[in-house]
Design a protein around this motif. Sequence first.
Motif, mmCIF file in Angstrom:
data_model
loop_
_atom_site.group_PDB
_atom_site.id
_atom_site.type_symbol
_atom_site.label_atom_id
_atom_site.label_comp_id
_atom_site.label_asym_id
_atom_site.label_seq_id
_atom_site.Cartn_x
_atom_site.Cartn_y
_atom_site.Cartn_z
ATOM 1 N N GLY A 291 58.904 19.675 53.846
ATOM 2 C CA GLY A 291 59.020 18.521 54.727
ATOM 3 C C GLY A 291 60.439 18.229 55.143
ATOM 4 O O GLY A 291 60.678 17.357 55.984
ATOM 5 N N THR A 292 61.396 18.977 54.566
ATOM 6 C CA THR A 292 62.817 18.801 54.910
ATOM 7 C C THR A 292 63.388 20.045 55.567
ATOM 8 O O THR A 292 64.583 20.110 55.833
ATOM 9 C CB THR A 292 63.645 18.478 53.650
ATOM 10 N N ILE A 293 62.539 21.045 55.833
ATOM 11 C CA ILE A 293 63.009 22.337 56.337
ATOM 12 C C ILE A 293 62.801 22.445 57.846
ATOM 13 O O ILE A 293 63.684 22.885 58.577
ATOM 14 C CB ILE A 293 62.295 23.487 55.596
ATOM 15 N N GLY A 294 61.630 22.046 58.334
ATOM 16 C CA GLY A 294 61.343 22.073 59.764
ATOM 17 C C GLY A 294 61.857 20.831 60.469
ATOM 18 O O GLY A 294 62.666 20.068 59.926
ATOM 19 N N ASP A 295 61.377 20.603 61.692
ATOM 20 C CA ASP A 295 61.803 19.428 62.462
ATOM 21 C C ASP A 295 61.223 18.142 61.887
ATOM 22 O O ASP A 295 61.902 17.112 61.809
ATOM 23 C CB ASP A 295 61.360 19.580 63.923
ATOM 24 N N ILE A 296 59.943 18.194 61.505
ATOM 25 C CA ILE A 296 59.244 17.017 60.981
ATOM 26 C C ILE A 296 58.306 17.471 59.868
ATOM 27 O O ILE A 296 57.646 18.502 59.980
ATOM 28 C CB ILE A 296 58.420 16.314 62.085
ATOM 29 N N GLY A 297 58.240 16.689 58.809
ATOM 30 C CA GLY A 297 57.264 16.906 57.755
ATOM 31 C C GLY A 297 56.212 15.811 57.795
ATOM 32 O O GLY A 297 56.528 14.661 58.105
ATOM 33 N N CYS A 298 54.964 16.155 57.489
ATOM 34 C CA CYS A 298 53.853 15.198 57.542
ATOM 35 C C CYS A 298 53.107 15.222 56.211
ATOM 36 O O CYS A 298 52.608 16.277 55.803
ATOM 37 C CB CYS A 298 52.907 15.545 58.686
ATOM 38 N N PHE A 299 53.018 14.059 55.566
ATOM 39 C CA PHE A 299 52.465 13.956 54.211
ATOM 40 C C PHE A 299 51.242 13.051 54.179
ATOM 41 O O PHE A 299 51.078 12.182 55.028
ATOM 42 C CB PHE A 299 53.523 13.388 53.259
ATOM 43 N N SER A 300 50.396 13.266 53.156
ATOM 44 C CA SER A 300 49.193 12.469 52.969
ATOM 45 C C SER A 300 49.231 11.753 51.630
ATOM 46 O O SER A 300 49.726 12.294 50.632
ATOM 47 C CB SER A 300 47.943 13.360 53.016
ATOM 48 N N PHE A 301 48.656 10.541 51.614
ATOM 49 C CA PHE A 301 48.466 9.794 50.371
ATOM 50 C C PHE A 301 46.986 9.435 50.186
ATOM 51 O O PHE A 301 46.644 8.372 49.688
ATOM 52 C CB PHE A 301 49.355 8.544 50.362
ATOM 53 N N HIS A 302 46.127 10.367 50.614
ATOM 54 C CA HIS A 302 44.689 10.261 50.411
ATOM 55 C C HIS A 302 44.391 10.329 48.905
ATOM 56 O O HIS A 302 45.177 10.898 48.139
ATOM 57 C CB HIS A 302 44.011 11.422 51.162
ATOM 58 N N PRO A 303 43.262 9.782 48.449
ATOM 59 C CA PRO A 303 42.974 9.787 47.006
ATOM 60 C C PRO A 303 42.916 11.154 46.342
ATOM 61 O O PRO A 303 43.031 11.243 45.115
ATOM 62 C CB PRO A 303 41.611 9.076 46.927
ATOM 63 N N ARG A 304 42.733 12.241 47.107
ATOM 64 C CA ARG A 304 42.726 13.570 46.485
ATOM 65 C C ARG A 304 44.127 14.130 46.297
ATOM 66 O O ARG A 304 44.287 15.201 45.711
ATOM 67 C CB ARG A 304 41.897 14.555 47.322
ATOM 68 N N LYS A 305 45.131 13.417 46.766
ATOM 69 C CA LYS A 305 46.495 13.912 46.653
ATOM 70 C C LYS A 305 47.118 13.487 45.315
ATOM 71 O O LYS A 305 46.558 12.687 44.580
ATOM 72 C CB LYS A 305 47.341 13.411 47.830
ATOM 73 N N ALA A 306 48.306 14.026 45.024
ATOM 74 C CA ALA A 306 48.938 13.787 43.724
ATOM 75 C C ALA A 306 49.215 12.311 43.492
ATOM 76 O O ALA A 306 49.090 11.805 42.376
ATOM 77 C CB ALA A 306 50.225 14.599 43.612
ATOM 78 N N ILE A 307 49.645 11.599 44.531
ATOM 79 C CA ILE A 307 49.731 10.144 44.480
ATOM 80 C C ILE A 307 49.029 9.595 45.715
ATOM 81 O O ILE A 307 48.920 10.275 46.733
ATOM 82 C CB ILE A 307 51.183 9.622 44.406
ATOM 83 N N THR A 308 48.549 8.360 45.619
ATOM 84 C CA THR A 308 47.709 7.834 46.683
ATOM 85 C C THR A 308 48.029 6.389 47.021
ATOM 86 O O THR A 308 48.487 5.622 46.158
ATOM 87 C CB THR A 308 46.228 7.964 46.310
ATOM 88 N N THR A 309 47.782 6.035 48.264
ATOM 89 C CA THR A 309 47.792 4.639 48.695
ATOM 90 C C THR A 309 46.397 4.259 49.204
ATOM 91 O O THR A 309 46.246 3.285 49.930
ATOM 92 C CB THR A 309 48.839 4.414 49.809
ATOM 93 N N GLY A 310 45.384 5.022 48.832
ATOM 94 C CA GLY A 310 44.028 4.868 49.352
ATOM 95 C C GLY A 310 43.880 5.742 50.580
ATOM 96 O O GLY A 310 43.253 6.787 50.559
ATOM 97 N N GLU A 311 44.426 5.309 51.672
ATOM 98 C CA GLU A 311 44.699 6.117 52.863
ATOM 99 C C GLU A 311 46.160 5.879 53.208
ATOM 100 O O GLU A 311 46.712 4.826 52.897
ATOM 101 C CB GLU A 311 43.812 5.721 54.048
ATOM 102 N N GLY A 312 46.793 6.836 53.832
ATOM 103 C CA GLY A 312 48.198 6.651 54.198
ATOM 104 C C GLY A 312 48.886 7.975 54.417
ATOM 105 O O GLY A 312 48.389 9.031 54.012
ATOM 106 N N GLY A 313 50.022 7.920 55.093
ATOM 107 C CA GLY A 313 50.784 9.131 55.361
ATOM 108 C C GLY A 313 52.248 8.811 55.599
ATOM 109 O O GLY A 313 52.654 7.643 55.615
ATOM 110 N N MET A 314 53.029 9.869 55.795
ATOM 111 C CA MET A 314 54.466 9.714 56.011
ATOM 112 C C MET A 314 54.976 10.867 56.861
ATOM 113 O O MET A 314 54.518 12.007 56.719
ATOM 114 C CB MET A 314 55.205 9.716 54.669
#
Length: 376
Positions: A166-189
């Motif tokens: 997420g720091t190598i290309g132009d833009i990184g896109c992350f998820s905070f869905h409940p199946r991810k390592a950490i979650t906000t319920g739904e969410g992204g960055m």
Amino acid sequence: MIPITKPYFDDDELWLLKECLDSGWVTQGPMTEKFENLFKEEHPCTYAVSVSSCTAALHIALLALGIHAGDEVIVPAFTWITSASCVEYVGADVRFVDVEKETMNIDTAKIEEAITSKTKAIIAVHLFGCPAKMDEIMKIAKKHHLHVVEDCACAIGTTYKGKKVGTIGDIGCFSFHPRKAITTGEGGMCSTNDETLYYKMMQYKNHGANLVKKGADYGKPYYMGIYDDVGYNLRLSDIQAAVGIAQFKKLHKLLEDRKRCADYYIEKLAGNADIILPVMPQEFGHTYQSFVVLLKSGDSELRNQIMMQMRQQEIQSRPGTIAITRTEFNKKKYALKDGDYPVAEFCEDASLTLPIYPFMDFDNQERVIRLICDMI
């Protein structure tokens, strides 16, 4: 029931949620700002833009890069469907590229043959927490003057040759869905080091409000801002951010325990010649958002039988993800047929996601391992 995954919460989330609710500021306030700052510390970047999902992150990333109708974007053929859907959102076309069997990520040796005069970007997916081969991708992108968007939906904390994804290309896109390592319920960055892209993404996520152009009435009580482009409501709330702050405090502990679980699976299944285990190159920092194995035979019927047996024994599972070149929409629009992307199709048919979550005990892992070894 052994779940395929489950989020880990404790009193920290409750206290921060109460603090947020007591403050009366529940959207786009101090909690969101703190959450974005914690993200920037973990994945060192100049700017972080919180959004409602990783799908939203991918959408505004392409908008910010100026991708539009008539353009093409390269996407791996084996990934979650939104890696390609975001291209459709902006009116562009997808150019699919097959994947490697070893990592299930985009096959960098096949990227250049998919590039045309219309190609403007590559979406590099770090599938299941395993980083794509970013050196090769960035070299190709530089050669052909292409943007690179990193789809890090599965990859919070993942490293590639010592760098956080997420720091190598132009833009990184992350998820905070409940199946991810950490979650906000739904969410992204979204992450970026480019100021122009940052302000563009801020504009697109917040109804099109331009934060750069202030206008003559800026600061006056009746000032409502300048809206010189179409935007969307893709904001993350402070309520979600409060959960995210609590989750970030546990991130390293949660990732360490995922690795413990993954190492145990690898140790116990390494002797099974009929299974392809996740690849862990020395220079990669796999975070095992999912633990996905492949049946070497590619026998989808056997894979399905295993999943049915797991269900009967109250063990959740699922295929790894989708060969998106097989989806009805993409087959129709791009005139695709079965066999066009054979490795992606193999990965869909042969993949099996085993349960993995923080503090999963060895007894439950042993139940999974015994069942698989009995059937393969």
